[in-house]
Design an enzyme around this catalytic site. Sequence first.
Site, PDB file in Angstrom:
ATOM      1  N   ASN A   9     -21.797   0.024 -61.058  1.00  0.00           N
ATOM      2  CA  ASN A   9     -21.071  -0.583 -62.175  1.00  0.00           C
ATOM      3  C   ASN A   9     -21.556  -2.019 -62.300  1.00  0.00           C
ATOM      4  O   ASN A   9     -21.148  -2.879 -61.531  1.00  0.00           O
ATOM      5  CB  ASN A   9     -19.560  -0.531 -61.880  1.00  0.00           C
ATOM      6  CG  ASN A   9     -18.740  -1.244 -62.937  1.00  0.00           C
ATOM      7  OD1 ASN A   9     -19.250  -1.612 -64.000  1.00  0.00           O
ATOM      8  ND2 ASN A   9     -17.458  -1.453 -62.645  1.00  0.00           N
ATOM      9  N   LYS A  11     -21.009  -4.116 -64.592  1.00  0.00           N
ATOM     10  CA  LYS A  11     -20.055  -5.004 -65.279  1.00  0.00           C
ATOM     11  C   LYS A  11     -20.807  -5.865 -66.308  1.00  0.00           C
ATOM     12  O   LYS A  11     -21.793  -5.412 -66.867  1.00  0.00           O
ATOM     13  CB  LYS A  11     -19.276  -5.837 -64.252  1.00  0.00           C
ATOM     14  CG  LYS A  11     -18.662  -4.945 -63.158  1.00  0.00           C
ATOM     15  CD  LYS A  11     -17.683  -5.637 -62.256  1.00  0.00           C
ATOM     16  CE  LYS A  11     -17.197  -4.641 -61.205  1.00  0.00           C
ATOM     17  NZ  LYS A  11     -16.188  -5.209 -60.324  1.00  0.00           N
ATOM     18  N   HIS A  98     -11.138   1.282 -65.463  1.00  0.00           N
ATOM     19  CA  HIS A  98     -11.447   0.361 -64.359  1.00  0.00           C
ATOM     20  C   HIS A  98     -10.312  -0.659 -64.234  1.00  0.00           C
ATOM     21  O   HIS A  98      -9.723  -1.057 -65.232  1.00  0.00           O
ATOM     22  CB  HIS A  98     -12.779  -0.348 -64.620  1.00  0.00           C
ATOM     23  CG  HIS A  98     -13.250  -1.125 -63.440  1.00  0.00           C
ATOM     24  ND1 HIS A  98     -12.780  -2.394 -63.168  1.00  0.00           N
ATOM     25  CD2 HIS A  98     -14.103  -0.808 -62.428  1.00  0.00           C
ATOM     26  CE1 HIS A  98     -13.344  -2.809 -62.039  1.00  0.00           C
ATOM     27  NE2 HIS A  98     -14.147  -1.877 -61.575  1.00  0.00           N
ATOM     28  N   GLU A 100     -10.315  -3.706 -63.919  1.00  0.00           N
ATOM     29  CA  GLU A 100     -10.488  -4.909 -64.755  1.00  0.00           C
ATOM     30  C   GLU A 100     -10.077  -4.635 -66.191  1.00  0.00           C
ATOM     31  O   GLU A 100      -9.566  -5.532 -66.880  1.00  0.00           O
ATOM     32  CB  GLU A 100     -11.947  -5.396 -64.652  1.00  0.00           C
ATOM     33  CG  GLU A 100     -12.202  -6.031 -63.290  1.00  0.00           C
ATOM     34  CD  GLU A 100     -13.612  -5.852 -62.748  1.00  0.00           C
ATOM     35  OE1 GLU A 100     -14.540  -5.558 -63.530  1.00  0.00           O
ATOM     36  OE2 GLU A 100     -13.784  -5.994 -61.519  1.00  0.00           O
ATOM     37  N   GLU A 170     -10.340   2.929 -56.318  1.00  0.00           N
ATOM     38  CA  GLU A 170     -10.785   1.560 -56.080  1.00  0.00           C
ATOM     39  C   GLU A 170      -9.575   0.661 -55.822  1.00  0.00           C
ATOM     40  O   GLU A 170      -8.935   0.196 -56.773  1.00  0.00           O
ATOM     41  CB  GLU A 170     -11.540   1.030 -57.299  1.00  0.00           C
ATOM     42  CG  GLU A 170     -12.780   1.802 -57.652  1.00  0.00           C
ATOM     43  CD  GLU A 170     -13.766   0.956 -58.454  1.00  0.00           C
ATOM     44  OE1 GLU A 170     -14.900   0.797 -58.002  1.00  0.00           O
ATOM     45  OE2 GLU A 170     -13.372   0.430 -59.508  1.00  0.00           O
ATOM     46  N   GLY A 176     -14.765  -6.714 -55.274  1.00  0.00           N
ATOM     47  CA  GLY A 176     -15.411  -8.017 -55.385  1.00  0.00           C
ATOM     48  C   GLY A 176     -14.930  -9.029 -54.364  1.00  0.00           C
ATOM     49  O   GLY A 176     -15.236 -10.216 -54.462  1.00  0.00           O
ATOM     50  N   SER A 216     -16.154  -3.263 -52.772  1.00  0.00           N
ATOM     51  CA  SER A 216     -17.015  -3.917 -51.773  1.00  0.00           C
ATOM     52  C   SER A 216     -17.834  -2.922 -50.938  1.00  0.00           C
ATOM     53  O   SER A 216     -18.060  -3.148 -49.749  1.00  0.00           O
ATOM     54  CB  SER A 216     -16.199  -4.840 -50.867  1.00  0.00           C
ATOM     55  OG  SER A 216     -15.597  -5.873 -51.641  1.00  0.00           O
TER      56      SER A 216
HETATM   57  P1  PGA Z   1     -17.428  -4.303 -56.012  1.00  0.00           P
HETATM   58  O1  PGA Z   1     -16.885  -3.657 -57.363  1.00  0.00           O
HETATM   59  O2  PGA Z   1     -18.351  -3.274 -55.385  1.00  0.00           O
HETATM   60  O3  PGA Z   1     -18.166  -5.529 -56.429  1.00  0.00           O
HETATM   61  O4  PGA Z   1     -16.262  -4.577 -55.155  1.00  0.00           O
HETATM   62  C1  PGA Z   1     -16.556  -2.294 -57.455  1.00  0.00           C
HETATM   63  C2  PGA Z   1     -16.062  -1.981 -58.835  1.00  0.00           C
HETATM   64  O5  PGA Z   1     -15.358  -2.804 -59.422  1.00  0.00           O
HETATM   65  O6  PGA Z   1     -16.359  -0.906 -59.397  1.00  0.00           O
END
Ligand code: PGA
Length: 253
Positions: A9, A11, A98, A100, A170, A176, A216
């Site tokens: 992803n 983003k 997601h 976000e 997630e 992140g 992560s």
């Molecule tokens: P990350 O993000 O691997 O940077 O923690 C995962 C995601 O948001 O899909």
Amino acid sequence: MRKKIVAGNWKMNKTLDEAVALTSEVVNMIKDEVSGEVEVILCVPALYLTTLKKHIEGVNRISLGAQNCHEKTSGAYTGEISAPMLKAIDIPNVIIGHSERRQYFSETNAQLAEKVNIALENGLTPIFCCGESLDQRQNEDYIGFVKNQITESLFHLSAEQLTSVVIAYEPIWAIGTGLTASAEQAQEMHAALRAHLAEKYGKEVADEISILYGGSVGAANAAELFANPDVDGGLVGGASLKSRDFTEIVKAR
Ligand code: PGA
């Protein structure tokens, strides 16, 4: 058997030139180094889908995905992209819900149910995201919370439709942050979600659904996470922006 999947992803990252370079690197590394049955999905900014498609054409096991789509077919929704638009350019996957999108764009379980529907109607595989916040993990029935996200956004589907959905668990506190769920925490939730699916759809159907872990995931922890019986792969944010790290994660699956 259910599919093993590693999805990146990206983003809102990378310029077009950078996106082409990253895709070419990933394609070459995966071609040279990856065997076995893992599928790789690159969820890139929608603006680049058409261009990047040319760079993965004819490459075994790699496909593209969008990071979101609108719940309506078309209309006055400035700035949005629709599932039929993705279908028209032959994009097979789309991330739905997601954290976000839930957090910054206030997407609700009911709205996400509509997005899942329109994605399926257009032949797209929804990668449906779910997961709890740190506060929920510490103070609430966090497993019940995530189960409810699935109930409210997916349980209206027929068993046949459900088998076209990929689920990504997630935990928001792991996205992140560098703070990964432990292998045990991931397995606990994945097993609970699969049991939840089995209760509604039966064990056979539940066993067909790929449940990815995200939050992560990196080259150093991927193998341990993926070794769990109910963790079928990963949804990778930050580490998907580096071809070497991402390839190592794919190899760990
Ligand atoms: P990350 O993000 O691997 O940077 O923690 C995962 C995601 O948001 O899909």
